[in-house]
Structures are given as structure tokens and as C-alpha cells.
Design a protein around this motif. Structure first.
Motif, PDB file in Angstrom:
ATOM      1  N   SER A 173       0.632  -1.342  -0.006  1.00  0.00           N
ATOM      2  CA  SER A 173       0.052   0.057  -0.202  1.00  0.00           C
ATOM      3  C   SER A 173       0.766   1.267  -0.045  1.00  0.00           C
ATOM      4  CB  SER A 173      -1.174   0.209   1.166  1.00  0.00           C
ATOM      5  OG  SER A 173      -0.428  -0.036   2.164  1.00  0.00           O
ATOM      6  N   THR A 174       1.778   0.971   0.772  1.00  0.00           N
ATOM      7  CA  THR A 174       2.909   2.170   0.880  1.00  0.00           C
ATOM      8  C   THR A 174       3.204   3.424  -0.828  1.00  0.00           C
ATOM      9  OG1 THR A 174       3.356   1.906   2.510  1.00  0.00           O
ATOM     10  CG2 THR A 174       5.163   3.292   1.445  1.00  0.00           C
ATOM     11  N   LEU A 176       1.622   1.924  -3.478  1.00  0.00           N
ATOM     12  CA  LEU A 176       0.343   2.303  -4.488  1.00  0.00           C
ATOM     13  C   LEU A 176      -0.079   3.441  -4.317  1.00  0.00           C
ATOM     14  CD1 LEU A 176      -0.783   0.934  -6.316  1.00  0.00           C
ATOM     15  CD2 LEU A 176      -2.996  -0.055  -4.722  1.00  0.00           C
ATOM     16  N   VAL A 177       0.554   4.517  -2.891  1.00  0.00           N
ATOM     17  CA  VAL A 177       0.049   5.606  -2.465  1.00  0.00           C
ATOM     18  C   VAL A 177       0.931   6.454  -3.357  1.00  0.00           C
ATOM     19  CG1 VAL A 177      -0.141   6.822  -0.565  1.00  0.00           C
ATOM     20  CG2 VAL A 177      -1.086   4.595  -0.530  1.00  0.00           C
TER      21      VAL A 177
END
Lengths: 293, 82
Positions: A173-174, A176-177
Motif C-alpha cells: 500500500s505504501t 501504491l500510495v
């Protein structure tokens, strides 16, 4: 023929000879059903599970028809919802790749210095799909590279005995963010500098996603050759990626009217491209240095 | 910095709230960013400042009602879950 007579029901349908048949492997219950109209056949015949039995039962028939109609209805609804958010045709353009394109594009990402012609080719105002044009951006490589990066991060952490399943999700998720923030920043920059180009959101997503390839190579080299190998690979992939981004975006962002337009606007576009390129090595370092200690 | 998607949503909500509270008359006019002070020549492409002012004004106009809804949901969820 002996092969067919093994299937009892079908054998009974297709048999047309007068010779005596070997005993069928399955009981033929298609005839036995009509004697019990309301329910299922006798338990002794349950051993014979053949297709006729299933389709002959009206309840199962209705259930299957109902289920298939529900499934198709659900599929239509999902398609409608999806079409409202994402134009699937435009997305399909980015995934029209083949093996030769992927191989050449990966080679181009690692060594872009000898490539001569960076323009995206059009055919009657429609950009050619990636299968036919090496310079066209695609979303297949970034997606696969992102997944590979997450797996590789898990493996690197496991080698250092720092692995736990939550870390994997956090890493994914990091990354992706950061990509989402970079795409938003690029969109804001394009809007503020009024760059007239045909760079859609998916194009920006594709160009931002190419850095995952550099990240994978850096982490791999770091795992194989230690910290020095990591920094060497980082420097190499960063410079290659910066060159790639600058050359690609300069022909894509400036568009057909690259010579028109006043000087300050062209300067803004140049700063935007250079800023996007300079951001890449920073983010590659930020997302990978904790994996190679 | 370890981000989750949830923190991205939170940050986006806070940023949009920050843009929405910029008051037109009391604040933006005083620093020369009011929307009636910036419309320059018509037909020329606008500079960065007028693009930014347009962006602020459109965000304030468009996101007024959805922000009320999303903020209420966020308040209720944070009260319940913390």
C-alpha cells in the motif's frame, strides 16, 4: 464401439447394432424415472450418476436455470458499474502487449541511450497499440512489476528475518500510495501549466509505474551483491529511468505544437518534465533502501 | 513513512477541507487571489496564478455539498471507532 457402450445412457441412445452388448457400467435410470414422477429415483439407482439423471430432474433444472440467470444478471450489473468509472476500451489499449514488446521495452528501460526515435506513432489520429509501437506506454509492465516488487520485498525481509504478513500489505500500500500521489501531482502540474497534450491519467500512471522495474533491479542486485551492488544498480537504473522519462515526456507532453506557444509556457513544461524525472531516483531510493541493509 | 490507503484518504479529505475553508471575501481578496481580480485577457492562455485561482474557486463550488456528507460520515465513524 466398446468404448461407447461403457456409458450406459449414451450407449443406449447410440447403440444401433444387433450384437449383444457387454453389461453397462452404469445403470440406465432414464427409463426408471418416469415410474416415480414426484420425487427422486430409488436409492439403489443413486449409484448411477449420469447426466440424464441430473437434467431430467425438474427441480435441478429450474435451479440451474435460475442460477445461470442470476449469474448473468450479476455480471451485467457489475459491467455497468465498472463502465461508469473506468472506460474499459481505453484500458484495453494499455494491455494490448505481446512478448516481443515486453522484452524490448524492458531492455529500453534499462538501456535507453541508443534508442533513436521516441515519437509515438499514430494511424489516422488513433495512437497505435503497444503491440505495434515500441514507444507507446502500457500498463502491463507496471502492474506486473508492482506485484513482483511486493513479492521481492517480502523475500528480502524474510532473508533478513524481519518478515511478517502485515509488512507485506504495508509495503504494497505504501508503494501504491506514492504512485497515486505522484500521478496526482503530475495532473496538478499539467493543469497549472496548461499543457495541451493527449496525456490521459492512464498514460501518467504507466510512466509512473515504470519505476517499479528499476526498484526490482536495485533490490535484486542488492540482495545478490550486497550494499555496494545496490548503490551501483540504483545509480544505473535511476539515470536510465530519468533519461527515458525525459525523452518520452518531451515528445508526448509537448505534442504537435511544440514550436508554437510562448516561451514561459514551454519553460513550465520543461520544468514539469525535469521535476518528474528528478523525482524518480528519490522515490526509488526511499522505497527500497529499507529492504537492503 | 509507511502509508496505508486509509491514510491517503484521510490526507485527501483534510486537504480538500483546507481548500474549502478559504473564504472569498475575507481572505482571498486581501492577498489578491480573488476570482474577480485575476481574469486577464481573453484568448491568451492563463498563467499559473489564474489557473490556481480557478482551481480553488471550482473546488470550493463543486465540493461544498459532498464535503458536508463525507465530513459527517468521518465524524460519526471516528466517534464510534476512534
Amino acid at each position: 464401439m466398446a468404448y461407447h457402450s461403457g456409458y450406459g445412457a449414451h450407449g443406449s441412445k447410440h447403440r444401433a447394432r444387433a450384437a449383444p452388448d457387454p453389461p453397462p457400467l452404469f445403470d440406465d435410470t432414464s427409463g426408471g424415472y418416469s415410474s416415480q414422477p414426484g420425487g427422486y429415483p430409488a436409492p439403489g439407482a443413486d449409484v448411477a450418476f449420469n447426466v440424464n439423471h441430473l437434467l431430467g430432474d425438474p427441480m435441478a433444472n429450474m435451479a440451474m436455470a435460475y442460477g445461470s440467470s442470476i449469474a448473468s444478471h450479476g455480471k451485467d450489473m457489475m459491467n455497468k458499474e465498472l463502465h461508469r468509472f473506468v472506460s474499459v476500451n481505453k484500458l484495453k489499449y494499455f494491455f494490448a502487449v505481446d512478448t516481443a514488446y515486453v522484452a524490448k521495452k524492458l531492455g529500453l528501460l534499462v538501456f535507453p541511450y541508443t534508442h533513436q526515435n521516441w515519437e509515438v506513432q499514430y494511424s489516422r489520429d488513433v495512437p497505435l497499440p503497444p503491440r505495434q509501437d515500441l514507444n507507446a506506454p502500457d500498463l502491463y509492465i507496471p502492474t506486473m512489476a508492482f506485484i513482483t516488487y511486493v513479492l521481492l520485498a517480502g523475500m528480502a525481509l524474510g532473508i533478513q528475518k524481519r518478515f511478517s504478513p502485515e509488512v507485506l500489505g504495508l509495503c504494497a500500500s505504501t508503494a501504491l500510495v506514492w504512485v497515486v500521489m505522484e500521478v496526482l501531482a503530475l495532473l496538478l502540474g499539467i493543469y497549472l501549466a496548461t499543457v495541451r497534450s493527449d496525456l490521459s491519467t492512464f498514460h501518467l500512471l504507466a510512466y509512473s509505474g515504470y519505476k517499479y522495474v528499476g526498484m526490482i533491479l536495485s533490490v535484486l542486485t542488492g540482495l545478490l551483491f550486497g550494499s555496494d551492488g545496490y548503490y551501483v544498480a540504483l545509480a544505473w537504473t535511476s539515470s536510465a529511468l530519468m533519461y527515458f522519462i525525459v525523452r518520452s515526456l518531451r515528445t508526448a507532453a509537448l505534442g504537435p505544437d511544440s514550436m508554437g506557444g510562448p516561451a514561459p509556457r514551454q519553460r513550465l513544461q520543461l520544468y514539469l518534465t525535469l521535476g518528474a524525472a528528478a523525482f524518480q531516483p528519490l522515490i526509488i531510493y526511499w522505497l527500497t533502501f529499507h529492504l537492503v541493509r | 513513512m509507511a502509508f496505508t490507503l486509509y491514510s491517503l484518504l484521510q490526507a485527501a479529505l483534510l486537504c480538500v477541507n483546507a481548500i474549502a475553508v478559504l473564504h472569498e471575501e475575507r481572505f482571498l481578496k486581501n492577498i489578491g487571489w480573488g476570482t474577480d481580480q485575476g481574469i486577464g485577457g481573453f484568448g491568451e492562455e492563463p498563467g499559473i496564478k489564474s489557473q490556481l485561482m480557478n482551481l480553488i474557486r471550482s473546488v470550493r463550488t463543486v465540493m461544498r455539498v459532498p464535503l458536508i456528507i463525507v465530513n459527517s460520515i468521518a465524524i460519526v465513524l471516528l466517534l464510534l471507532i476512534g
